[in-house]
Scaffold this motif. Structure first.
Motif, PDB file in Angstrom:
ATOM      1  N   GLY A 153       2.615   1.289  -7.969  1.00  0.00           N
ATOM      2  CA  GLY A 153       3.649   1.845  -7.091  1.00  0.00           C
ATOM      3  C   GLY A 153       3.828   3.341  -7.309  1.00  0.00           C
ATOM      4  O   GLY A 153       3.948   4.104  -6.355  1.00  0.00           O
ATOM      5  N   GLY A 156       1.352   5.345  -5.524  1.00  0.00           N
ATOM      6  CA  GLY A 156       1.380   5.342  -4.072  1.00  0.00           C
ATOM      7  C   GLY A 156       1.012   4.016  -3.418  1.00  0.00           C
ATOM      8  O   GLY A 156       1.069   3.896  -2.200  1.00  0.00           O
ATOM      9  N   TRP A 157       0.634   3.031  -4.203  1.00  0.00           N
ATOM     10  CA  TRP A 157       0.322   1.712  -3.648  1.00  0.00           C
ATOM     11  C   TRP A 157       1.626   1.015  -3.264  1.00  0.00           C
ATOM     12  O   TRP A 157       2.666   1.261  -3.858  1.00  0.00           O
ATOM     13  CB  TRP A 157      -0.428   0.860  -4.676  1.00  0.00           C
ATOM     14  CG  TRP A 157      -1.805   1.344  -4.978  1.00  0.00           C
ATOM     15  CD1 TRP A 157      -2.164   2.264  -5.924  1.00  0.00           C
ATOM     16  CD2 TRP A 157      -3.018   0.953  -4.332  1.00  0.00           C
ATOM     17  NE1 TRP A 157      -3.520   2.456  -5.917  1.00  0.00           N
ATOM     18  CE2 TRP A 157      -4.070   1.669  -4.942  1.00  0.00           C
ATOM     19  CE3 TRP A 157      -3.316   0.073  -3.304  1.00  0.00           C
ATOM     20  CZ2 TRP A 157      -5.401   1.524  -4.552  1.00  0.00           C
ATOM     21  CZ3 TRP A 157      -4.639  -0.073  -2.911  1.00  0.00           C
ATOM     22  CH2 TRP A 157      -5.657   0.648  -3.534  1.00  0.00           C
ATOM     23  N   GLN A 158       1.554   0.137  -2.278  1.00  0.00           N
ATOM     24  CA  GLN A 158       2.716  -0.628  -1.843  1.00  0.00           C
ATOM     25  C   GLN A 158       2.391  -2.119  -1.871  1.00  0.00           C
ATOM     26  O   GLN A 158       1.277  -2.520  -1.518  1.00  0.00           O
ATOM     27  CB  GLN A 158       3.105  -0.256  -0.415  1.00  0.00           C
ATOM     28  CG  GLN A 158       3.554   1.179  -0.272  1.00  0.00           C
ATOM     29  CD  GLN A 158       3.889   1.498   1.180  1.00  0.00           C
ATOM     30  OE1 GLN A 158       3.994   0.632   2.023  1.00  0.00           O
ATOM     31  NE2 GLN A 158       4.054   2.786   1.446  1.00  0.00           N
ATOM     32  N   VAL A 160       2.314  -5.469  -0.285  1.00  0.00           N
ATOM     33  CA  VAL A 160       2.376  -6.006   1.079  1.00  0.00           C
ATOM     34  C   VAL A 160       2.593  -7.511   1.070  1.00  0.00           C
ATOM     35  O   VAL A 160       2.979  -8.089   2.080  1.00  0.00           O
ATOM     36  CB  VAL A 160       1.109  -5.666   1.902  1.00  0.00           C
ATOM     37  CG1 VAL A 160       1.012  -4.173   2.130  1.00  0.00           C
ATOM     38  CG2 VAL A 160      -0.137  -6.191   1.245  1.00  0.00           C
TER      39      VAL A 160
END
Length: 170
Positions: A153, A156-158, A160
């Motif tokens: 996170g 920059g990962w989210q 889903v």
């Protein structure tokens, strides 16, 4: 060795398509076997759809080119050539960057993910892009799950799709 047959219905081309896909899905396909199998394919659209569905497009292109029988594709030959080129560039440029973008934040957080399937297998193929991938599977011990999701996170990962009662992964 012959391919297992996919549905042998009267007038069906699936057996010939399966034979060709079986012949091309090898590190070093036998050109004669590829030529024999390609000669039996009547439904090029079905062949290309199944090759793409199963990630065999680049392998099909390479084998047909090496066997000198890409003309079996007719006016669809440019499509397969372009697909193979896109996959080659993905293998050369995108996959290594995506892998680094996923693994580096975890390593920086003191975690040691195991890379499963795709990237690990792709390195065993003779050319970049022959092993297509849609995702990157990383394995960590369950107690590190929260720390891993947090590290990704921050990079920059989210999320889903979080883990749930019916699945263990995020």
């Amino acid at each position: 060795m012959t391919a297992p047959r996919v549905k042998e219905a009267a007038g069906s081309d699936d057996g010939a398509v399966a034979d060709l896909l079986w012949a091309v899905a090898r590190p070093e396909p036998d050109p004669e076997e590829v030529r024999r199998a390609a000669a039996g394919v009547a439904d090029v659209g079905r062949l290309l759809a199944l090759a793409e569905q199963h990630g065999l497009g680049p392998l099909l292109h390479r084998a047909l080119e090496h066997a000198g029988c890409s003309t079996v594709l007719g006016d669809q030959a440019p499509f397969l050539s372009q697909l193979a080129e896109v996959r080659r560039f993905e293998g050369l440029l995108l996959v290594p960057r995506a892998l680094a973008a996923a693994v580096t934040p975890l390593a920086d957080a003191g975690l040691e993910p195991v890379v499963l399937k795709g990237p690990s297998l792709a390195a065993r193929y003779p050319e970049p892009g022959l092993r297509t991938m849609e995702d990157i599977d990383l394995l960590l011990p369950e107690p590190q799950h929260r720390a891993a999701v947090a590290a990704l996170g921050r990079a920059g990962w989210q999320v889903v799709r979080g883990r749930g009662v019916d699945r263990y992964d995020t």
